[in-house]
Write an enzyme that holds these catalytic residues in place. Structure first.
Site, PDB file in Angstrom:
ATOM      1  N   HIS A 168      63.714 123.654 -26.051  1.00  0.00           N
ATOM      2  CA  HIS A 168      63.934 123.616 -24.596  1.00  0.00           C
ATOM      3  C   HIS A 168      65.174 124.445 -24.273  1.00  0.00           C
ATOM      4  O   HIS A 168      66.179 124.368 -24.981  1.00  0.00           O
ATOM      5  CB  HIS A 168      64.119 122.157 -24.154  1.00  0.00           C
ATOM      6  N   ARG A 209      55.737 124.856 -20.335  1.00  0.00           N
ATOM      7  CA  ARG A 209      55.798 123.512 -19.718  1.00  0.00           C
ATOM      8  C   ARG A 209      56.462 123.649 -18.352  1.00  0.00           C
ATOM      9  O   ARG A 209      57.671 123.862 -18.258  1.00  0.00           O
ATOM     10  CB  ARG A 209      56.641 122.565 -20.594  1.00  0.00           C
ATOM     11  N   LYS A 266      56.310 114.301 -15.118  1.00  0.00           N
ATOM     12  CA  LYS A 266      57.239 113.167 -15.276  1.00  0.00           C
ATOM     13  C   LYS A 266      57.858 112.808 -13.922  1.00  0.00           C
ATOM     14  O   LYS A 266      57.754 113.589 -12.962  1.00  0.00           O
ATOM     15  CB  LYS A 266      58.320 113.522 -16.298  1.00  0.00           C
ATOM     16  N   CYS A 274      71.751 104.755   7.571  1.00  0.00           N
ATOM     17  CA  CYS A 274      71.599 103.345   7.180  1.00  0.00           C
ATOM     18  C   CYS A 274      70.553 103.255   6.063  1.00  0.00           C
ATOM     19  O   CYS A 274      69.990 104.252   5.648  1.00  0.00           O
ATOM     20  CB  CYS A 274      71.131 102.493   8.358  1.00  0.00           C
ATOM     21  N   MET A 275      70.269 102.032   5.628  1.00  0.00           N
ATOM     22  CA  MET A 275      69.319 101.861   4.528  1.00  0.00           C
ATOM     23  C   MET A 275      67.907 102.345   4.908  1.00  0.00           C
ATOM     24  O   MET A 275      67.251 103.017   4.118  1.00  0.00           O
ATOM     25  CB  MET A 275      69.269 100.388   4.110  1.00  0.00           C
ATOM     26  N   ASP A 276      67.472 101.996   6.114  1.00  0.00           N
ATOM     27  CA  ASP A 276      66.081 102.283   6.491  1.00  0.00           C
ATOM     28  C   ASP A 276      65.963 103.206   7.701  1.00  0.00           C
ATOM     29  O   ASP A 276      64.855 103.542   8.112  1.00  0.00           O
ATOM     30  CB  ASP A 276      65.360 100.973   6.861  1.00  0.00           C
ATOM     31  N   TYR A 331      76.831 102.103  11.741  1.00  0.00           N
ATOM     32  CA  TYR A 331      77.843 101.421  10.926  1.00  0.00           C
ATOM     33  C   TYR A 331      79.156 102.189  10.914  1.00  0.00           C
ATOM     34  O   TYR A 331      79.178 103.402  10.708  1.00  0.00           O
ATOM     35  CB  TYR A 331      77.359 101.287   9.483  1.00  0.00           C
ATOM     36  N   ARG A 348      70.552 118.270 -26.603  1.00  0.00           N
ATOM     37  CA  ARG A 348      70.156 116.999 -25.997  1.00  0.00           C
ATOM     38  C   ARG A 348      69.294 116.243 -27.004  1.00  0.00           C
ATOM     39  O   ARG A 348      69.672 115.196 -27.480  1.00  0.00           O
ATOM     40  CB  ARG A 348      69.416 117.288 -24.681  1.00  0.00           C
TER      41      ARG A 348
END
Ligand SMILES: Cc1ncc(COP(=O)(O)O)c(C=O)c1O
Length: 377
Positions: free
Chosen positions: A164, A220, A37, A309-311, A264, A135
């Site tokens: 689980h 699992r 997953k 920063c973002m990138d 920044y 859950r």
């Protein structure tokens, strides 16, 4: 074939994943469903699933129906169990594609039955019992009645029953023993009533090591498959190998005078003349915007300075005189004799290794390392 040079990338060692899969089979002594997953915990759904199947894997498990659908679209035909909720309007496709669904409430099960039986189809399902995770799952008291009822519904084949564990990675506690006891009482009652489904499963990675008696017909495993420790209290044996590295490049180098702000909001000021580098990883890649991040360059550890920063983000290049634009920078993985693990990063971010790898962004190119040693003869 040479692939183009990526700016920032994940290196995924599929042979490590195959090694870990085989170790899990050996240690558990039962079938291992590879939990793939969340894009195989960030490692790449399709390539990881293929590698596990190439290593002899039989079962895959995902959280959502859409993930199972993606596997089928890529011609992965192994049995897949969807561990979470599947909306009733997907059940016909599930039956057609032989995707197993988890069932934990009567109303949804009834909808599944109506849809499949109308078309003369059958969907395979696994019943989830809530033994203490609180859950998903039906209560242990309802286990036998529910299984009997479900087994008699048209268009439904009850293939499995599972639970689980909430705290299998904390072996000092008695919670998991209690959950196992409750689950086994349900299994005994199902057996006595003659409705015990053929595949029984309970364990996640941690339980494989801490509760071998709960291996049943299948375990699992997610985190251990990727070579990551289930928790600090449940470290993996040394035979497991981490599969993922996060790498980028040094894209710019500048010499700053003392007292200059960086990035920044100037959350870093140079105190002396300082060489500052820029690297091409940011929070949009899943590299968290926290202070105190570190990186490896030319076998040395360097601090990330200022806000991520973002990138991109900036690093101090003090002590690395020979650094050059284009150099490889390692955020997770090895550089020279140094190694920054996913667990190191998780600790610094105040989270778990699961979240670090699952947070790796799609835009990071995944570079796979894979030698297929299988004799296809
Ligand atoms: C129901 C279920 N089973 C198994 C797993 C795999 O757990 P782990 O990654 O700890 O092996 C998960 C993951 O969270 C899960 O939700």
């Amino acid at each position: 074939m040479n692939s183009p040079t990526p700016t920032s990338w994940l290196e995924i060692d599929l042979n490590a994943i195959q090694n870990n899969y085989m170790e899990l089979c050996r240690i558990s002594g039962t079938k291992v469903a590879a939990v793939v997953k969340a894009n195989a915990y960030g490692h790449g759904l399709i390539r990881v699933s293929q590698a596990v199947l190439d290593a002899g894997g039989e079962w895959l498990a995902v959280a959502r129906f859409e993930e199972a659908e993606q596997l089928r679209k890529n011609w992965i035909m192994a049995p897949i169990l969807v561990l979470g909720f599947t909306p009733p309007d997907r059940v016909v496709e599930a039956a057609k594609e032989n995707i197993r669904l988890t069932v934990f409430d009567a109303q949804t099960a009834h909808h599944y039955s109506t849809q499949t039986s109308e078309r003369g189809m059958r969907v395979k399902v696994h019943i989830k019992i809530n033994t203490g995770m609180n859950r998903l799952g039906i209560s242990p008291q309802e286990g036998v009645e529910f299984t009997r009822w479900l087994s008699n519904l048209p268009g439904i084949e009850v293939e499995g029953v599972f639970t689980h564990f909430a705290r299998a990675d904390e072996p000092a506690l008695d919670t998991t023993e209690r959950q196992i006891r409750i689950f086994e009482e349900v299994l005994d009652s199902l057996k006595a009533a003659g409705v015990k489904p053929p595949i029984v499963h309970a364990s996640n990675s941690a339980a494989v090591f801490n509760y071998p008696k709960a291996a049943y017909d299948m375990v699992r495993c997610g985190i251990a498959l990727y070579g990551l420790h289930p928790s600090p209290e449940t470290p993996l044996p040394a035979t497991f190998k981490p599969a993922l590295s996060l790498k980028t490049r040094l894209t710019s180098i500048r010499e700053l005078d003392a007292g200059e702000g960086v990035g920044y909001n100037y959350r870093y000021y140079t105190t002396n003349k300082e060489r500052i580098g820029t690297i091409a990883v940011g929070y949009a890649d899943g590299f968290r915007r926290v202070m105190g991040n570190k990186a490896l360059l030319r076998g040395k550890e360097i601090p990330v300075v200022g806000s991520v920063c973002m990138d991109q983000c900036m690093v101090s290049l003090e002590g690395i005189q020979d650094a050059q634009v284009g150099d490889e920078v390692v955020l997770i993985g090895k550089s020279g004799g140094l190694w920054r693990t996913t667990e190191d990063v998780a600790k610094e971010w105040g989270t778990v290794n699961y979240e670090v790898v699952c947070g790796m962004a799609d835009r990071l190119m995944r570079k796979y390392i894979y030698t297929n040693n299988r004799n296809d003869g």
